[in-house]
Design a protein around this motif. Structure first.
Motif, PDB file in Angstrom:
ATOM      1  N   ARG A   1       0.831  -1.197   0.000  1.00 54.65           N
ATOM      2  CA  ARG A   1       0.000   0.000   0.000  1.00 54.65           C
ATOM      3  C   ARG A   1       0.875   1.261   0.000  1.00 54.65           C
ATOM      4  N   ALA A   2       1.933   1.233   0.798  1.00 51.16           N
ATOM      5  CA  ALA A   2       2.860   2.372   0.815  1.00 51.16           C
ATOM      6  C   ALA A   2       3.458   2.566  -0.578  1.00 51.16           C
ATOM      7  N   LYS A   3       3.772   1.459  -1.239  1.00 56.99           N
ATOM      8  CA  LYS A   3       4.392   1.523  -2.573  1.00 56.99           C
ATOM      9  C   LYS A   3       3.417   2.089  -3.605  1.00 56.99           C
ATOM     10  N   TYR A   4       2.151   1.620  -3.601  1.00 53.49           N
ATOM     11  CA  TYR A   4       1.258   2.137  -4.648  1.00 53.49           C
ATOM     12  C   TYR A   4       0.868   3.602  -4.403  1.00 53.49           C
ATOM     13  N   ILE A   5       0.946   4.045  -3.159  1.00 52.26           N
ATOM     14  CA  ILE A   5       0.737   5.474  -2.895  1.00 52.26           C
ATOM     15  C   ILE A   5       1.870   6.293  -3.511  1.00 52.26           C
ATOM     16  N   LEU A   6       3.113   5.833  -3.288  1.00 54.28           N
ATOM     17  CA  LEU A   6       4.268   6.543  -3.842  1.00 54.28           C
ATOM     18  C   LEU A   6       4.280   6.469  -5.376  1.00 54.28           C
ATOM     19  N   ASP A   7       3.850   5.313  -5.917  1.00 53.74           N
ATOM     20  CA  ASP A   7       3.758   5.180  -7.378  1.00 53.74           C
ATOM     21  C   ASP A   7       2.735   6.159  -7.951  1.00 53.74           C
ATOM     22  N   TYR A   8       1.618   6.309  -7.231  1.00 57.88           N
ATOM     23  CA  TYR A   8       0.565   7.230  -7.677  1.00 57.88           C
ATOM     24  C   TYR A   8       1.075   8.676  -7.709  1.00 57.88           C
ATOM     25  N   LEU A   9       2.012   8.988  -6.805  1.00 60.45           N
ATOM     26  CA  LEU A   9       2.510  10.360  -6.691  1.00 60.45           C
ATOM     27  C   LEU A   9       3.606  10.701  -7.702  1.00 60.45           C
ATOM     28  N   LYS A  10       4.134   9.689  -8.374  1.00 57.75           N
ATOM     29  CA  LYS A  10       5.219   9.939  -9.334  1.00 57.75           C
ATOM     30  C   LYS A  10       4.763  10.899 -10.428  1.00 57.75           C
ATOM     31  N   GLY A  11       5.573  11.898 -10.682  1.00 54.25           N
ATOM     32  CA  GLY A  11       5.269  12.856 -11.747  1.00 54.25           C
ATOM     33  C   GLY A  11       4.316  13.962 -11.341  1.00 54.25           C
ATOM     34  N   LYS A  12       3.780  13.892 -10.126  1.00 52.60           N
ATOM     35  CA  LYS A  12       2.852  14.929  -9.667  1.00 52.60           C
ATOM     36  C   LYS A  12       3.615  16.026  -8.905  1.00 52.60           C
ATOM     37  N   LYS A  13       3.193  17.252  -9.094  1.00 58.88           N
ATOM     38  CA  LYS A  13       3.800  18.353  -8.367  1.00 58.88           C
ATOM     39  C   LYS A  13       3.247  18.389  -6.951  1.00 58.88           C
ATOM     40  N   LEU A  14       4.128  18.233  -5.985  1.00 59.84           N
ATOM     41  CA  LEU A  14       3.700  18.177  -4.592  1.00 59.84           C
ATOM     42  C   LEU A  14       3.957  19.499  -3.891  1.00 59.84           C
ATOM     43  N   LYS A  15       2.941  19.973  -3.201  1.00 62.19           N
ATOM     44  CA  LYS A  15       3.086  21.167  -2.381  1.00 62.19           C
ATOM     45  C   LYS A  15       3.079  20.734  -0.921  1.00 62.19           C
ATOM     46  N   SER A  16       3.935  21.343  -0.147  1.00 65.69           N
ATOM     47  CA  SER A  16       4.039  20.947   1.254  1.00 65.69           C
ATOM     48  C   SER A  16       3.720  22.138   2.150  1.00 65.69           C
ATOM     49  N   LYS A  17       2.435  22.279   2.444  1.00 67.45           N
ATOM     50  CA  LYS A  17       1.985  23.391   3.289  1.00 67.45           C
ATOM     51  C   LYS A  17       1.515  22.818   4.622  1.00 67.45           C
ATOM     52  N   ALA A  18       2.334  22.994   5.648  1.00 69.53           N
ATOM     53  CA  ALA A  18       1.995  22.445   6.968  1.00 69.53           C
ATOM     54  C   ALA A  18       0.777  23.166   7.538  1.00 69.53           C
ATOM     55  N   THR A  19      -0.147  22.401   8.081  1.00 70.01           N
ATOM     56  CA  THR A  19      -1.357  22.982   8.669  1.00 70.01           C
ATOM     57  C   THR A  19      -1.043  23.627  10.014  1.00 70.01           C
ATOM     58  N   LEU A  20      -0.292  22.909  10.834  1.00 66.03           N
ATOM     59  CA  LEU A  20       0.160  23.436  12.121  1.00 66.03           C
ATOM     60  C   LEU A  20       1.649  23.740  12.030  1.00 66.03           C
TER      61      LEU A  20
END
Length: 266
Positions: A232-251
């Motif tokens: 499950r961890a692997k297919y999540i990371l596979d799904y994210l490949k090529g996507k632009k990720l933004k890292s906006k911490a809530t707290l």
């Protein structure tokens, strides 16, 4: 050519009346009645199970803790048009690393989960996963399959309700959904986070971390009893490949650590 056009027109008209006749045979009042009855059953079951939990567990009502968890939920709900007020979120003081959804939009979070998440995004990923179970109606699908719809109706009607409620609670809090529903909830949670500009990678890290922890009681924790957690961890990371990720911490990091410390001291 004219004959061909007339034939096509006749086929279209005949198809229209055939479809119209088919719909006319459907008892929509009966169909809507079934849906309404199912919703009533779900409402009764959810509230009945929660009432039982309330009587037996230590519920966290500390306003600061409740508000901090709500802050983590808020961006997920706002970015994905989820009515935050429709979710009945509860925090239970318990060392188990667990969270689960109940019928009627109840979402239960154990303090052990909050304490164990190294990153706030990991906790948000778990929350998103459980919200997905609620939004996709996975909760009632699971109960209907594993316990039986007739038994659920019986419980909602008051026949041996308390006894069945215990069985339902055990089913939802300590056993996984089938692989298809789990994957749908995982990917939906990732989508929720992407829409909210939250980095989903810590969610995958959390799954992998839990899978590697040999000291975990595999019947009592959120990730350990879910199928193939490393996969499950692997297919999540596979799904994210090529996507632009933004890292906006809530707290802020300070507020996140303070939240965990407050939970620990509660």
């Amino acid at each position: 050519m004219t004959k061909k056009i007339l034939l096509q027109a006749a086929i279209i008209i005949a198809s229209f009346f055939l479809v119209w006749f088919g719909f006319s045979q459907i008892d929509f009042m009966k169909l809507f009645s079934v849906k309404e009855r199912s919703e009533k059953i779900e409402h009764k079951l959810g509230d009945m199970i929660w009432n039982q939990i309330e009587d037996t567990e230590d519920i966290v009502t500390n306003d600061t803790i409740v508000k901090s968890l709500d802050k983590l939920l808020k961006p997920i709900c706002e970015a994905n048009d989820i009515d935050r007020d429709s979710l009945k979120v509860h925090i239970i003081k318990k060392d188990e690393i667990n969270a689960f959804a109940l019928p009627n939009n109840h979402l239960v979070v154990y303090t052990g989960l909050i304490e164990d998440c190294k990153r706030q995004e990991a906790l948000q990923g778990v929350l998103g996963h459980e919200i997905a179970h609620i939004e996709k109606n996975h909760v009632m699908k699971k109960l209907s399959k594993e316990i039986g719809y007739s038994v659920l109706i019986s419980a909602a009607g008051g026949t041996k309700g308390s006894q069945i409620a215990k069985e339902i609670l055990k089913t939802l809090s300590s056993s996984a959904y089938d692989r298809k529903l789990e994957k749908e909830a995982d990917i939906t949670s990732v989508k929720y986070m992407l829409e909210a500009d939250i980095d989903p990678r810590p969610m995958a890290d959390f799954m992998y971390q839990m899978a590697q922890d040999s000291n975990i009681d595999k019947n009592m924790y959120w990730i350990a009893d879910h199928p193939e957690s490393e996969e499950r961890a692997k297919y999540i990371l596979d799904y994210l490949k090529g996507k632009k990720l933004k890292s906006k911490a809530t707290l802020s990091e300070k507020d996140w650590k303070a939240f965990q410390e407050q939970v620990k001291e509660e």
